[in-house]
Structures are given as structure tokens and as C-alpha cells.
Design a protein around this motif. Structure first.
Motif, PDB file in Angstrom:
ATOM      1  N   TYR A  21      30.531  10.690  13.787  1.00 58.15           N
ATOM      2  CA  TYR A  21      30.806   9.969  12.545  1.00 58.15           C
ATOM      3  C   TYR A  21      31.739  10.862  11.735  1.00 58.15           C
ATOM      4  O   TYR A  21      31.653  12.068  11.797  1.00 58.15           O
ATOM      5  CB  TYR A  21      29.518   9.709  11.757  1.00 58.15           C
ATOM      6  N   LYS A  37      32.249   5.964  10.227  1.00 60.74           N
ATOM      7  CA  LYS A  37      32.547   5.103  11.369  1.00 60.74           C
ATOM      8  C   LYS A  37      32.389   5.907  12.650  1.00 60.74           C
ATOM      9  O   LYS A  37      32.796   7.059  12.726  1.00 60.74           O
ATOM     10  CB  LYS A  37      33.962   4.542  11.259  1.00 60.74           C
ATOM     11  N   TYR A  38      31.801   5.298  13.671  1.00 56.91           N
ATOM     12  CA  TYR A  38      31.545   5.944  14.944  1.00 56.91           C
ATOM     13  C   TYR A  38      32.833   6.004  15.759  1.00 56.91           C
ATOM     14  O   TYR A  38      33.517   4.997  15.931  1.00 56.91           O
ATOM     15  CB  TYR A  38      30.450   5.171  15.672  1.00 56.91           C
ATOM     16  N   THR A  40      33.680   6.205  18.911  1.00 56.27           N
ATOM     17  CA  THR A  40      33.841   5.321  20.071  1.00 56.27           C
ATOM     18  C   THR A  40      34.148   3.895  19.631  1.00 56.27           C
ATOM     19  O   THR A  40      34.972   3.220  20.249  1.00 56.27           O
ATOM     20  CB  THR A  40      32.580   5.356  20.951  1.00 56.27           C
ATOM     21  N   ASP A  41      33.518   3.439  18.563  1.00 57.55           N
ATOM     22  CA  ASP A  41      33.798   2.099  18.044  1.00 57.55           C
ATOM     23  C   ASP A  41      35.228   2.001  17.521  1.00 57.55           C
ATOM     24  O   ASP A  41      35.908   0.993  17.734  1.00 57.55           O
ATOM     25  CB  ASP A  41      32.819   1.719  16.940  1.00 57.55           C
ATOM     26  N   THR A  44      37.614   1.884  20.573  1.00 54.01           N
ATOM     27  CA  THR A  44      37.459   0.604  21.275  1.00 54.01           C
ATOM     28  C   THR A  44      38.099  -0.536  20.483  1.00 54.01           C
ATOM     29  O   THR A  44      38.847  -1.345  21.044  1.00 54.01           O
ATOM     30  CB  THR A  44      35.970   0.285  21.508  1.00 54.01           C
ATOM     31  N   ASP A  45      37.835  -0.599  19.183  1.00 52.06           N
ATOM     32  CA  ASP A  45      38.418  -1.649  18.348  1.00 52.06           C
ATOM     33  C   ASP A  45      39.932  -1.577  18.351  1.00 52.06           C
ATOM     34  O   ASP A  45      40.614  -2.602  18.419  1.00 52.06           O
ATOM     35  CB  ASP A  45      37.894  -1.555  16.917  1.00 52.06           C
TER      36      ASP A  45
END
Length: 49
Positions: A21, A37-38, A40-41, A44-45
Motif C-alpha cells: 500500500y 491503493k494496493y 497489484t490492483d 492490473t487496472d
């Protein structure tokens, strides 16, 4: 910072590593911190977009 040969834009982890994070992110040659915000997310986004 400049993208690798063959790429016109990039989105990556800055400084060779980061917190899961609050990661340091390089986008369009600028480094900034994505708070709460993570990582990996985020990656990916961005790839799906």
C-alpha cells in the motif's frame, strides 16, 4: 526517466521496490505515491485499461 526502447509510455514501480500500500509509481516519467491503493490492483487496472 525514459521508457525502454519500443515503448511510448510506461507504468511501473519506482525505486526498485515498494510498499504494497502506498507504492511509488512511475508514470509518464514522473514518480508519485499512490496512497491507500494496493500495488497489484493498480498495475492490473492500468494493464486492463
Amino acid at each position: 526517466m525514459t521508457p525502454q526502447r519500443g515503448f511510448s509510455k510506461w507504468y511501473t514501480i519506482g525505486k526498485g521496490g515498494c510498499y504494497y500500500y502506498h507504492p511509488d509509481i512511475v508514470e509518464h516519467g514522473d514518480i508519485h505515491v499512490e496512497h491507500g491503493k494496493y500495488v497489484t490492483d493498480l498495475i492490473t487496472d492500468k494493464a486492463l485499461a
